[in-house]
Design an enzyme around this catalytic site. Structure first.
Site, PDB file in Angstrom:
ATOM      1  N   GLN A 110       5.290   5.009   6.704  1.00  0.00           N
ATOM      2  CA  GLN A 110       6.242   4.252   7.517  1.00  0.00           C
ATOM      3  C   GLN A 110       7.685   4.647   7.216  1.00  0.00           C
ATOM      4  O   GLN A 110       8.494   4.835   8.126  1.00  0.00           O
ATOM      5  CB  GLN A 110       6.057   2.757   7.262  1.00  0.00           C
ATOM      6  CG  GLN A 110       4.832   2.160   7.929  1.00  0.00           C
ATOM      7  CD  GLN A 110       4.963   2.173   9.439  1.00  0.00           C
ATOM      8  OE1 GLN A 110       5.757   1.448  10.020  1.00  0.00           O
ATOM      9  NE2 GLN A 110       4.187   3.019  10.083  1.00  0.00           N
ATOM     10  N   GLU A 122      11.029  -0.862  10.076  1.00  0.00           N
ATOM     11  CA  GLU A 122      12.284  -0.447  10.696  1.00  0.00           C
ATOM     12  C   GLU A 122      13.385  -0.057   9.722  1.00  0.00           C
ATOM     13  O   GLU A 122      14.340   0.627  10.101  1.00  0.00           O
ATOM     14  CB  GLU A 122      12.777  -1.571  11.624  1.00  0.00           C
ATOM     15  CG  GLU A 122      11.882  -1.685  12.844  1.00  0.00           C
ATOM     16  CD  GLU A 122      12.015  -3.008  13.587  1.00  0.00           C
ATOM     17  OE1 GLU A 122      12.568  -2.997  14.690  1.00  0.00           O
ATOM     18  OE2 GLU A 122      11.551  -4.034  13.068  1.00  0.00           O
ATOM     19  N   ASN A 145       0.865  -1.178   0.000  1.00  0.00           N
ATOM     20  CA  ASN A 145       0.000   0.000   0.000  1.00  0.00           C
ATOM     21  C   ASN A 145       0.901   1.227   0.000  1.00  0.00           C
ATOM     22  O   ASN A 145       1.491   1.569   1.027  1.00  0.00           O
ATOM     23  CB  ASN A 145      -0.905   0.000   1.231  1.00  0.00           C
ATOM     24  CG  ASN A 145      -1.910   1.150   1.241  1.00  0.00           C
ATOM     25  OD1 ASN A 145      -1.659   2.222   0.692  1.00  0.00           O
ATOM     26  ND2 ASN A 145      -3.034   0.945   1.877  1.00  0.00           N
TER      27      ASN A 145
END
Length: 769
Positions: free
Chosen positions: A670, A736, A663
């Protein structure tokens, strides 16, 4: 393999006959990779409207009758014991229902450590909690107040009088190095890596660099503070928590209170930021113990200062990195030694020593890390644990080596890209960092780089820098999902997974819709409750792949159950599950679309309202056979004031090679969020510890500076979007990878602008004047 990977495949070799869900034998791509409908498209987060309207209930917002509020009293010494404890005035204060100390707290077992395989434990501080008068770190809870209002509890806490007998505390990093421990393993991977003779290669090298890099203690600062609302009812413990380890928290609480697993229920549908710190700490256990004594529900919300004292962060590190290269710039040695703080009561390795094992091809390696035992709160996982600080050291050293050789830093990195794992020799599953570097360099305009920047704008010196980021792929076995299809053609996907703001529910809704051949609006997702099928933690960038594998497994089982239920009076008669595919709200024969039937038709003819199946992610065998890492190319443009030493980052570009992007909207968020955390790591964040008594001095957002909107530059993110054929949905986790490499890119740009090499984070004014 790397860090978390080894930890979660301990039992895999016993089940080598299994094929992991989402990975077809021989590396055949998942068919969904070829058949995109919802996955890969921009979709808004489905939890967004509730959060904007205030309808999303967080842990401290669950209404309960008879609720008591909590305040904590913290120890003011780092080591010793309570000599006198006077709670009389607090007990007599208005509204106070209970003052709990070690003298009246119920007997509690020590919480089990965070589990890397069973995922039924989530403890960080492996110490007795309010069971004795011993003080083990400055900030430990010595008393808990329950009152009818938060204000009354806070007032009563100021009335508790404590006198301590102090002992000599270990609070100084340098002094602790003399007693450093050298563990055999780091997250179950062998700690000491010796390959070839790195010291000899270093001595004989045409070019070399050898320096020490330091990073401070960093604290978690999620928007939502750590909080829980706790109730005992009919012998069961009910906890509304802010956690990224639902089943781990429930399993730990069961052991602490001597309960069966089904006697603990944990709910956490929304978490306002986790980043590794939202696991089990003392506050949930203390609240449950106090609720048991008071026989009333309890709410605990940690003040920001209490979060610094009770919730661990990223450990302080000191890292020596030495690199050697031949005349052509090919690496011949990589030496990475260092120290990090890990108290004996902590379970978290700050695994920076694993960072350089996959980044570059190199003839020899010498890597080891040592642990220091200090009297401080246990350190814990924080976004990109190990890699965030490890890439600062290694990527700063690479930049120094490029400067010594006189080579473009991008060219040096490209020259040393490995074609397989540099240590194990395992082939890459999917890896194209060169493409990421090219994309990022083009977007950023790296052709403007010069070995020493000569650009000026008044008092400002302008500089450019770059660095590589890295983070391993991980997928957890044991992640479970229930898929329910009803006679109206709707599907519900349920799992005790976690939504911490990264878009988990949104992306898995997209996945389930594509998998089941349904439009998005006909798929619902339920997560965040231990009454749902078991889920592993949201950590190690593993949840998306783990959930994806479980949905794949459940959908395969669903196809078999539906065709069995359909019987012989159906166009699907005689077909097996392998002959079928989901499409248009039902099943159809592969290659013959005339043979199909909808979910609603199958269920109604069978007289059923719905059908449910559960699937579980299998052992991640792909991690045994392939090197699976995500990488990034980070570029930074900044200016440094000659007058004040102020650093202003004006632009960041991150190009990511991390499998398929599911997405783009949530992924971009993120990536940017990680890069912003990396910016804070580089320039502003630092936990200040008083070495005389172990007190955290920067225990507020006034003193601990995180980047805010006015600090942020233009941030561009882009990605290769190359599916990993051995990962569910072709995707690797991205939570991360964004933070890794950013601090080094900033430091390298500062050097480019000023000629000053800062090897000690954060890069503050005093280090540049």
């Amino acid at each position: 393999m790397s860090k978390l990977q080894n930890a979660i495949v301990g039992g895999v070799r016993r089940v080598l006959g299994q094929v992991p869900a989402g990975w077809l034998p021989g590396g055949t791509p998942d068919p969904l990779i070829q058949r995109r409908v919802s996955l890969g498209t921009q979709q808004p987060r489905i939890d967004g409207p509730d959060k904007v309207r205030g309808g999303a209930r967080f842990a401290a917002e669950v209404p309960m009758d008879g609720l008591l509020y909590t305040a904590l009293v913290h120890a003011t010494i780092a080591r010793g014991r309570i000599a006198e404890l006077d709670t009389g005035a607090a007990e007599a204060a208005p509204g106070v229902a209970l003052v709990m100390t070690h003298r009246n707290a119920p007997k509690l077992a020590v919480p089990p450590p965070i589990g890397m395989t069973s995922m039924k434990a989530a403890g960080n501080n492996i110490l007795p909690i309010m069971q004795d008068p011993e003080i083990r770190w400055n900030g430990q809870t010595v008393a808990l107040i329950l009152a009818e209002s938060q204000e009354e509890a806070d007032h009563a806490a100021t009335l508790v009088q404590v006198r301590y007998e102090t002992e000599r505390a270990r609070t100084r990093f340098e002094e602790a190095k003399a007693d450093a421990r050298t563990p055999d393993s780091i997250l179950i991977e062998k700690n000491r890596l010796l390959k070839g003779n790195a010291e000899a290669a270093l001595t004989a090298a045409a070019h070399r660099t050898d320096a020490v890099y330091r990073t401070p203690w960093y604290n978690h600062n999620p928007i939502e503070p750590h909080a829980a609302t706790v109730l005992w009812k009919d012998g069961r413990l009910i906890v509304h928590d802010a956690t990224q380890m639902l089943n781990g928290t429930a399993g730990s609480l069961a052991k602490v209170f001597g309960l069966k697993d089904d006697q603990v229920h944990v709910s956490s549908p929304f978490v306002g930021g986790g980043f590794g710190g939202k696991a089990l700490w003392d506050h949930q256990i203390l609240a449950a113990a106090a609720a048991k004594l008071a026989k009333r529900p309890v709410r605990i919300v940690l003040r920001r200062s209490s979060m610094y004292r009770l919730i661990g962060g990223r450990a302080e590190t000191e890292q020596r990195v030495a690199l050697a290269a031949d005349a052509r710039g090919k690496l011949t040695a990589l030496l990475h030694h260092g120290y990090s703080v890990k108290p004996l009561h902590s379970v978290c390795d700050e695994q920076y020593g694993l960072t350089g094992r996959s980044l570059y091809a190199c003839e020899s390696f010498d890597i080891v890390q040592h642990h220091l035992d200090l009297d401080v709160v246990a350190n814990t996982f924080m976004r990109g644990p190990g890699e965030a600080v490890g890439t600062f050291a290694i990527e700063s050293a690479i930049d120094e080596l490029a400067h010594d050789i006189g080579m473009d830093p991008v060219a040096l990195r490209l020259r040393n890209l490995p074609d397989r794992d540099p240590v194990s020799g395992a082939p890459h599953s999917q890896s194209d960092p060169a493409k990421a570097w090219q994309m990022g360099a083009d977007q950023f305009g790296w052709n403007r780089w010069e070995r020493r920047s000569t650009r000026r704008e008044g008092e400002w010196r302008l500089g450019l820098g770059c660095a590589t980021g890295t983070f391993p792929y991980a997928r957890m076995p044991g992640m479970s999902v229930r898929i329910t299809v009803d006679d109206e053609g709707r599907a519900t996907v349920a799992s005790a997974a976690h939504e911490m703001g990264m878009g988990t529910a949104t992306v898995q809704r997209q996945h389930a819709a594509d998998r089941l051949g349904l439009p998005l609006e006909r798929v619902d997702v339920r997560i965040g409750d231990t009454s749902l099928p078991f889920a592993t933690m949201a950590g190690g960038s593993s949840q998306t792949a783990s959930l994806g594998a479980a949905i794949t497994a459940a959908s395969s089982k669903l196809a078999g159950e539906l065709v069995r239920l359909a019987g012989n009076d159906t166009p699907l008669a005689g077909l097996r599950a392998n002959d079928l595919e989901f499409a248009e709200g039902g099943l159809r024969c592969v290659g013959d679309p005339s043979r199909q039937e909808s979910f609603a038709s199958i269920l109604r003819r069978a007289g059923r309202r719905q059908i449910s199946v559960e699937g579980e992610s299998s052992a991640p065998l792909e991690m045994l056979k392939f090197a699976m890492h995500s990488t990034s190319a980070i570029f930074c443009e900044l200016r440094v004031s000659e007058a004040t030493g102020e650093v202003r980052v004006t632009r960041l570009v991150g190009a990511f090679d991390c499998g398929r992007i599911l997405n783009p909207k949530t992924a971009a968020s993120q990536f940017r969020g990680g890069m912003i955390m990396g910016l804070g790591m580089a320039l502003t964040e630092e936990t200040l510890l008083d070495p005389r008594n172990g007190r955290i001095m920067s225990a507020s957002l006034t003193d601990y500076h995180v980047p805010v909107h006015l600090d942020l530059p233009e941030i561009d993110v882009l990605w290769t979007d190359i599916p990993d054929p051995r990962a569910p949905m072709g995707a690797r986790g991205i939570g991360e990878i964004g933070i890794t490499g950013v601090a080094a890119a900033v430091a390298n740009a500062v050097f480019n602008a000023t000629g000053k090499r800062v090897r000690d984070l954060p890069i503050t004014l005093d280090k540049l004047l």
